[in-house]
Each structure stands twice: as C-alpha cells, then as structure tokens.
Design an enzyme around this catalytic site. Structure first.
Site, PDB file in Angstrom:
ATOM      1  CD  GLU A 207      -3.160  -0.802   1.678  1.00 13.83           C
ATOM      2  OE1 GLU A 207      -4.347  -0.426   0.896  1.00 13.83           O
ATOM      3  OE2 GLU A 207      -3.490  -1.046   3.152  1.00 13.83           O
TER       4      GLU A 207
ATOM      5  CD  GLU B 123      -4.065  -5.834   3.316  1.00 11.36           C
ATOM      6  OE1 GLU B 123      -3.246  -4.846   3.701  1.00 11.36           O
ATOM      7  OE2 GLU B 123      -4.005  -6.407   2.232  1.00 11.36           O
TER       8      GLU B 123
END
Length: 266
Positions: free
Chosen positions: A120, A140
C-alpha cells in the site's frame, strides 16, 4: 535531521534516504516508525536542497505490513509517541503516503517482503525498484480484512484493472518479475542492489532543474483524472511559469555552451 528507533534518515548528496529500520519484525509498521517516516516526508518537502527521496527497508525486507500492538503504542517503546498521534490523528495516513504526496520524487527500493501495508505504501511512491527475490501482495482479504491504505482506489489507476482486482481479491503473493510484468514496479535488479539502483536514478533526477522536476511531478498527478482538454489547460498553467525561472535560464545557457547545467537552488 531526525529519525526514530525504527526509522533512519540519512543524506546522500541531494537525496534523502528514509529507511524502515525494524528488521527483526520484517519492518512491520510501528508507531515510532510512522512518526519518523512522517517527519522524513516533512523534512524533504521543507528543505529545498533535497531534490529526491529514496524509500527503503533495513535487512531482508521492505515492509511486511502492520504490527497492531506496536501501532497502538503498546510495545516497541511506542508509548512516548502516542501524543504525536493524538495531536494529529491522520499522522499514520500521512506517513504511509495515503493522505500526503511529497513534492519531491520518491523512489522505492524494495528487497524481500513488500506486502500488505508495504504494497500500500509502495503505491504512494513515484518510481519503484525491486530486488529479484522481492515479494509483493495485498493479503488483507485472506484475513477477512480490507486494504484500507488506499489500494482499492490507487491500484486500478496504476496497473490494468484486471491485474488490480486479481491482486486485491486473491490475496496471493507476487514475485518481482510478476510485479514488473503488470507495471507495479519499473526495475528488477539483482538482490541487494535495489538501493544502489534507486540512488542511481535519484542522481539523474538531482542533475535536472529542481523547479521543473517538481512541476512535472505535480502536473502528472494533477491531470491524471482530468479530461485531455482540462489536463492540457492545467499543464500550460503549471508549465509556462517554469520558462521564466533562473533554472530555465541556466539550462539554456548550459545548452548553448555545451556543458552541464549547474542548478544552485539552496
């Protein structure tokens, strides 16, 4: 020049090098790390003698994502930084480049794991170099979580949507070669040389006119979601003033004299 126990800040000429320094935890994000990282971005923006930033990790990893205990300041000595987070509740998002875009070019130098929060943060950088054994991925969904660091917005704007959705929805790891094939990174180099390659690219940037470099970067991001007509108008508005700067005049003189320009911005 600041830094914390989990974030090293160094100068290499006109380049600021920010190093995630928690190798025993594969540079998992901690509160001291995020505070130091945020301070590094602020320093890079504020100091005109800094013309580029290299962002990397110590040891054999870039960043393996979040350490929830450490982010809460409950371990790794993070308690003394909790007042910084209380004073600025978005500090962690700014540190991770979700809510902050540095005005100087940021070059990521990735070795080893760059997953979850690592991938990210990577999306907030401008140029990306990876060692050939590097691993990328957004894990995730495999843990029943959401990649809230910006990936559902940014990734599809940086690589083809089919690849973005595969990465987001499968939670599988990607090799450095796969990451390069889909456009997530620009260079794959022998292991242990990503930092050197990033500094090499930084030196090429540093040799250019700093005002022009910053304006070009700003224009690319500013116009990314505009129509072509609006983007071209915005480009002229940002680009024309550069021609009246001392940098531009020095560049023209150097070209006429067949020498390298000397940009002396302090």
């Amino acid at each position: 020049m600041g830094g914390t126990e989990h974030l090293d800040i160094q100068r290499e000429g006109a380049t600021l090098v920010l190093t995630l320094n928690r190798p025993e935890a594969k540079n998992a994000l901690s509160l001291p790390m995020l505070v130091g990282l945020y301070d590094g971005w602020v320093e890079a923006d504020a100091d005109d003698s800094i013309r580029s930033v290299v962002f990397t990790g110590a040891g054999d990893s870039f960043c393996a994502g979040m350490d929830l205990k450490a982010l809460a300041g409950k371990s790794s000595g993070g308690e003394r930084y909790r007042d910084r987070l209380a004073a600025d509740p978005e500090l962690h998002w700014k540190a991770m480049l979700r809510h902050h875009r540095p005005r100087k070019p940021v070059i990521a130098a990735v070795e080893g794991y760059c997953v979850a929060g690592g991938t990210e943060m990577l999306q907030g950088t401008d140029i990306r170099v990876a060692g050939e054994s590097a691993t990328f991925g957004l894990f995730e969904v495999k843990r029943g979580l959401f990649p809230i660091g910006g990936s559902t917005v940014r990734l599809q704007r940086q690589i083809p949507r089919t690849h973005a959705l595969e990465m987001l929805l499968t939670g599988r790891p990607y090799t450095a070669r796969e990451a390069a094939d889909i456009g997530l990174v620009g260079h794959v180099v022998p292991d242990g040389t990503a930092r050197a390659k990033a500094l090499e690219i930084a030196e090429l940037i540093n040799a250019c006119g700093p005002l022009a470099v910053e304006a070009v970067k700003a224009s690319v991001y500013e116009t990314a979601e505009m129509t072509e007509t609006d983007g071209l108008a915005a480009e002229l508005k940002r680009g024309w003033p550069i021609f009246d700067t001392a940098d531009a005049k020095e560049g023209a003189r150097a070209f006429a004299e067949k020498r390298s320009p000397e940009y002396k911005r302090a």
